[in-house]
Each structure stands twice: as C-alpha cells, then as structure tokens.
Design an enzyme around this catalytic site. Sequence first.
Site, PDB file in Angstrom:
ATOM      1  N   CYS A   1       0.785  -1.233   0.000  1.00  0.00           N
ATOM      2  CA  CYS A   1       0.000   0.000   0.000  1.00  0.00           C
ATOM      3  C   CYS A   1       0.825   1.296   0.000  1.00  0.00           C
ATOM      4  O   CYS A   1       0.461   2.238  -0.721  1.00  0.00           O
ATOM      5  CB  CYS A   1      -1.026  -0.005   1.124  1.00  0.00           C
ATOM      6  SG  CYS A   1      -0.523  -0.753   2.661  1.00  0.00           S
TER       7      CYS A   1
ATOM      8  N   ARG B   1       7.050 -11.401   5.013  1.00  0.00           N
ATOM      9  CA  ARG B   1       6.682 -11.212   6.414  1.00  0.00           C
ATOM     10  C   ARG B   1       7.298 -12.331   7.241  1.00  0.00           C
ATOM     11  O   ARG B   1       7.245 -13.504   6.842  1.00  0.00           O
ATOM     12  CB  ARG B   1       5.154 -11.200   6.580  1.00  0.00           C
ATOM     13  CG  ARG B   1       4.501 -10.060   5.806  1.00  0.00           C
ATOM     14  CD  ARG B   1       2.988 -10.067   5.958  1.00  0.00           C
ATOM     15  NE  ARG B   1       2.385  -9.070   5.079  1.00  0.00           N
ATOM     16  CZ  ARG B   1       1.075  -8.889   4.932  1.00  0.00           C
ATOM     17  NH1 ARG B   1       0.230  -9.664   5.604  1.00  0.00           N
ATOM     18  NH2 ARG B   1       0.612  -7.967   4.118  1.00  0.00           N
TER      19      ARG B   1
ATOM     20  N   GLN C   1       0.940 -11.283  -3.146  1.00  0.00           N
ATOM     21  CA  GLN C   1      -0.387 -10.842  -2.729  1.00  0.00           C
ATOM     22  C   GLN C   1      -1.127 -10.255  -3.924  1.00  0.00           C
ATOM     23  O   GLN C   1      -0.595  -9.406  -4.632  1.00  0.00           O
ATOM     24  CB  GLN C   1      -0.258  -9.801  -1.619  1.00  0.00           C
ATOM     25  CG  GLN C   1      -1.554  -9.506  -0.894  1.00  0.00           C
ATOM     26  CD  GLN C   1      -1.306  -8.661   0.345  1.00  0.00           C
ATOM     27  OE1 GLN C   1      -0.462  -7.783   0.346  1.00  0.00           O
ATOM     28  NE2 GLN C   1      -2.043  -8.939   1.401  1.00  0.00           N
TER      29      GLN C   1
ATOM     30  N   ASP D   1      -3.102  -7.888  -4.638  1.00  0.00           N
ATOM     31  CA  ASP D   1      -3.468  -6.684  -3.902  1.00  0.00           C
ATOM     32  C   ASP D   1      -4.192  -5.706  -4.817  1.00  0.00           C
ATOM     33  O   ASP D   1      -3.953  -5.671  -6.021  1.00  0.00           O
ATOM     34  CB  ASP D   1      -2.175  -6.026  -3.401  1.00  0.00           C
ATOM     35  CG  ASP D   1      -2.331  -5.404  -2.040  1.00  0.00           C
ATOM     36  OD1 ASP D   1      -3.449  -5.398  -1.520  1.00  0.00           O
ATOM     37  OD2 ASP D   1      -1.330  -4.928  -1.493  1.00  0.00           O
TER      38      ASP D   1
ATOM     39  N   HIS E   1      -5.843  -1.430  -4.476  1.00  0.00           N
ATOM     40  CA  HIS E   1      -6.235  -0.267  -3.683  1.00  0.00           C
ATOM     41  C   HIS E   1      -7.120   0.618  -4.553  1.00  0.00           C
ATOM     42  O   HIS E   1      -6.811   0.868  -5.722  1.00  0.00           O
ATOM     43  CB  HIS E   1      -5.009   0.500  -3.197  1.00  0.00           C
ATOM     44  CG  HIS E   1      -4.187  -0.297  -2.241  1.00  0.00           C
ATOM     45  ND1 HIS E   1      -3.079  -1.019  -2.641  1.00  0.00           N
ATOM     46  CD2 HIS E   1      -4.325  -0.519  -0.909  1.00  0.00           C
ATOM     47  CE1 HIS E   1      -2.577  -1.654  -1.597  1.00  0.00           C
ATOM     48  NE2 HIS E   1      -3.307  -1.367  -0.540  1.00  0.00           N
TER      49      HIS E   1
ATOM     50  N   LYS F   1     -14.164  -3.779   7.856  1.00  0.00           N
ATOM     51  CA  LYS F   1     -13.859  -4.611   6.696  1.00  0.00           C
ATOM     52  C   LYS F   1     -14.893  -5.711   6.527  1.00  0.00           C
ATOM     53  O   LYS F   1     -15.648  -6.045   7.437  1.00  0.00           O
ATOM     54  CB  LYS F   1     -12.469  -5.238   6.830  1.00  0.00           C
ATOM     55  CG  LYS F   1     -12.317  -6.186   8.009  1.00  0.00           C
ATOM     56  CD  LYS F   1     -10.952  -6.847   8.035  1.00  0.00           C
ATOM     57  CE  LYS F   1     -10.812  -7.790   9.244  1.00  0.00           C
ATOM     58  NZ  LYS F   1      -9.563  -8.560   9.208  1.00  0.00           N
TER      59      LYS F   1
ATOM     60  N   HIS G   1      -8.648  -1.050   0.747  1.00  0.00           N
ATOM     61  CA  HIS G   1      -7.726  -2.156   0.485  1.00  0.00           C
ATOM     62  C   HIS G   1      -8.543  -3.369   0.055  1.00  0.00           C
ATOM     63  O   HIS G   1      -9.601  -3.638   0.628  1.00  0.00           O
ATOM     64  CB  HIS G   1      -6.948  -2.551   1.745  1.00  0.00           C
ATOM     65  CG  HIS G   1      -6.106  -1.467   2.318  1.00  0.00           C
ATOM     66  ND1 HIS G   1      -4.742  -1.426   2.142  1.00  0.00           N
ATOM     67  CD2 HIS G   1      -6.426  -0.403   3.085  1.00  0.00           C
ATOM     68  CE1 HIS G   1      -4.258  -0.370   2.786  1.00  0.00           C
ATOM     69  NE2 HIS G   1      -5.264   0.265   3.365  1.00  0.00           N
TER      70      HIS G   1
END
Length: 602
Positions: free
Chosen positions: A297, A326, A344, A346, A348, A428, A474
């Site tokens: 992000c 991670r 990921q 991902d 946004h 979320k 997200h």
Amino acid sequence: MSDSNKKSEEHLAEGQMRLAIVRHSVSHIMAQAVTQLFPGTKVAIGPSIENGFYYDFQLPRQISNEDLPAIEEAMKTIINSKQDFVRIELSREDALKRFSDEPYKVELIGDLPETEIISVYENRDSAGVAGEGKTVWADLCRGPHVQNTREIHTGAFKLQSIAGAYWRGDEKRPMLTRIYGTAWENPKDLKAYLAFLEEVEKRDHRRLGKELDLYSTHEEAGAGLIYWHPNGGRMRVAVENFWRTEHYRNGYEILYTPHIGKSWLWETSGHLGFYSANMYNPMEIDNQDYIIKPMNCPFHIMIYKNKQRSYRDLPLRWAELGTVYRYERSGVLHGLLRVRGFTQDDAHIFCTPGQMESEILEVLRFSLWIWKVFGFTEIKAYLATKPAESVGEQSRWDAALESLRKAVNAEGLAYEIDEGGGAFYGPKIDLKVKDAIGREWQMTTIQFDFNEPERFDMSFVDTDGQHKRPYMIHRALLGSLERFFGILIEHFGGAFPPWIAPEQAAVIPVSENFNDYAKKVLSELQARDLRVSAELDDSRLNAKIRGCQNRKIPYMLVVGQREEDEGTVAIRLRDGKQLDPMKTADFAAYLEEKIKSRSQEL
C-alpha cells in the site's frame, strides 16, 4: 431471523456446547490415565479444542505414538468404572497445598486474581451415593464436565498424535509433551470424522505438490520461501493471465512496485509501530534504513501522490501481484498455507466519499464472481466492526460500515458480525469460502482505511475547488497466490479443471511404432497453445496410462494404427471414462471451448 432458524441455531449451539463438555471431560480422563501409567508425571493444561482436545504433560520419559493404545485402554477402564465428576471450591491456601507437588498448577493458581473462586474437579469412584465416593484423581479446572464417566462412549474417542509444546507458548519455558485426541458423542460420529481426516490426508497439498511436481522448499533460501517448478509455473501463468484479463475488464490498472523501500514509508503508514514483529529487520543502504516490503500500500500511495488528483480522476482502481515478505515463526510455517514470502493479489481503490458505496458493491461483486469461476460456491461474509483502539472519525466509521452492510445485503450473502474485528484504521468485510470437503477458509478482505490518506497527506481537488481527502479501500481477493494454490490443490485433490491443469492432455502411442504420429498430434496441439505432453518411452501402454492418471492429466489421447489412418485420437479421461474418437483439430476445439468457458467438467 425466522423463529425456525433461530431455534435451529440455538439447537446447534447447545449441541456444540455439549460436545465441548464431552471433550473436556475426556481430556481429564486421558490425564488421569497418563498419570496412572507414568508415575511422576506433572500435569499442565488440557482444554477442549475444535474437533477434540489436548493435554500437556511433563513426563518421566519420552513417549511415542506406540504408547497411545495403552493410554486409550486405560481411559476405557476409567470410563467403565463410572466415576463421578464432582466440583469443589477451595481457598487459595488450600489449593496451593493440594497441588504443592504440581508446579504448573501452582503457577496457574498464583496467576489467578485474588477475587476469583478456585474450583477443582475431582473424579470419584462410584461406590455409595453419587458424588460421595473416594477421590481417585483431581485437577484444577473451571469446568464444566459431564456428571459421570458413563456418559462417555468408549468407542467414541481416539488419541491421535503427540507433539512438543512450550509451557504457555513461551520458547524460554520448559518443553512439554502434548497429546492430541478427538472425542464425539457416539461411534458413528467418530467414524465419520476419521473418514474426513483420511480425505484431508489424501488432499494434503504438501503431498500432492510433490507428487504432481508443482513446487518445493529448500533450506538454501530459508524456510517459508517457495520454489515453483515448471508444472506449478504453468498453473500460475494460467491463473495470473486470467487475473490480469479480468482486472482490466473490470476497470483496474495494474501496477508494479519495488521490493524494498525506505523505512519512513512504514513509519508513516503506522505499520512499523503495529506490525514490526512480522517485518524483517531494516538493511542499511547509503546510510539510510531500507525494509523489504511486507505490504504494497505505501508504494501505491506514492504513485497516487506523484501528481495532483482531481475528482475527475476518481475512482482509481489499482491492482498488483506484488511479492511481499513477512516474518513468521518456523513453528507455524505450513507448506503453501503459511509462508514468509508470498505474492499478494493486492488492490487499492481511491475514491470520493460519494463513490464509496458503489465501489464497495462493485468490489464485492467482482470478488464473488472470481471465486465462483474457480469452483467455490459456498461463500459467507464476516462484517468486522470498530476495535477498541482505532483512528478516524466515528461518522466515517458509521458510513463505511453501512456501505459494507449494504453491499453484503445487495449480493444476498449470509453474514455474521465480527464485533471489534476491524483493523485500527477501518471496518472490513472478510469472505470465507468452503472447499469440496466442507472446510471454511478466510480469503478475500475488503477493508476501509481512514489512516493512510491522513498520514500521507493525500488529497484530490473536488468540484468546489477545495482539496479533500480521498477514501482508500484495500482489497486482497485471492489473498496470496501461495495460500490460494494450497487451497486450490486441496479443493480439487490435485485433479484440476482443464483450464488451469498444468498438463491438459497427454498423447500416448500404443507402441513405439506410432511415436511419429504421436509427435505430429503433439505439435498440432501445442501450436494452438494447449499444454500437452507425449509419452514416447518404451513403457507398456497400461503403465503409461497409469502414470498419466497419477499425474491427474484430464485427457489421455491414445494413438495407434486406426488413429493414424483416420487422423484421429482415442480419448480417455483421467477417471477412466472415454469420449468418442475425434479428429485432432476437433479435439483441440473441444478443449479450447472447455478453457474458454472455464468449465469444471471434462
């Protein structure tokens, strides 16, 4: 909720509570059996857990799975002796005296609040009036338990495995022996559960990943990092190409961002303060700290801030297959499902407040459609609300939560409220999918963020010429490709639908005399971008077919004299069924249609 549904849920909850009590009681019976068989054993804790129970012990000697049958027999003897479970309450002083030779119990008692009632459950023999027999075993416990061991069926439990477990999960504390078991109310339920476990074992992605030559891990790179083999690579390309195509069709643009960034990015976002334990240590480059990225992000925000944005630009839907890293403890790493480096999927979304509701609905619709394409049709939503520690105005939280709720209702999704389960920066939606054998997996997350637009001073010029904060959403759809593939392997048991199978077809000549024709068929199919191989070695025909079935190839194209003369292929499916012979070009068109429609069927 209708009265019938409410009663059904209440009945289910009562059944689950009863089962938890049975399992907790069986854990005590197991502990009693272990202390009888292994004098000098020190007892730690033994709760009921999902589908079973465990108990931790400090044993006088090491035990193995070979000891489990003897423990089970001792448990059956205890059950058949019809012992009562009797609850008593003790003062702190009396409790410490009672368990003076049990160091783990003494520690637990010492940690209890001064005001808490200390309860002990005694197992008493069945002589005389119920509950008045001689105490044969006891444990510090809040309960509850069954009233008597006769309520436990001797054919409805099984000890399953032995593992090591640090006392209180602290690696600096003693390593204890943990015995796992499962318990049910009757032998039929136990049999069904054990059959389920057999099916889980058959579908284990770690075993299938090796058998199908999809991926491996190697200590040379460290634990939790995945090496994708050619077969796994072919699957990834098929999935990623589909992912990119559908994102473009749904108004997304695709980004690529670096793997490292200056530490101030994550200091600004707040991640360094909240998630530093799961981030790799900074590396110094040119006298500045850089961090290998744990999430994408901040980089997407940098692209947003590359120029001034107008309300005319919004919404911006930006997606990335971004590899992140991670730190996870080695003890929790698990094949593809829990790794240290993963890609990921991902996205946004940056939008105006007025666009928030429609964007959430569109994201949810898109996510549900993608999951159904992959064959997951049982999907449930969990709506996570504001936690105790959070940022952002209450009015924003309320508006965002209502947008999430409206989107879930519009799609007709069943959902539960996850009270306080939101991130510190926004509410979320979590989507959980059920696989082919009924297991639920948490996958898609659609999450508001009131934090980063503020921290990074993001803005857009609105219709009134004023600079205002955009809303940021997200979205991780598949979650990570690694975990998704682990679940996909287990969902299909390695027998993938043709459109994502690493090998879609194999050409099998009945003898070496027909290798040249097999090569011709192979060349024609590969020219149409189909993933096809040919079995050209000198093995017997049955061995070749069996090998292709073990590789779970959807179609086996057997060719011999008749096929060569007629320009056809004899089509055998991996389940042993057969299709009518086809011209090679007709089979190619047939397979192309399966791929285009993303059919789950052969």
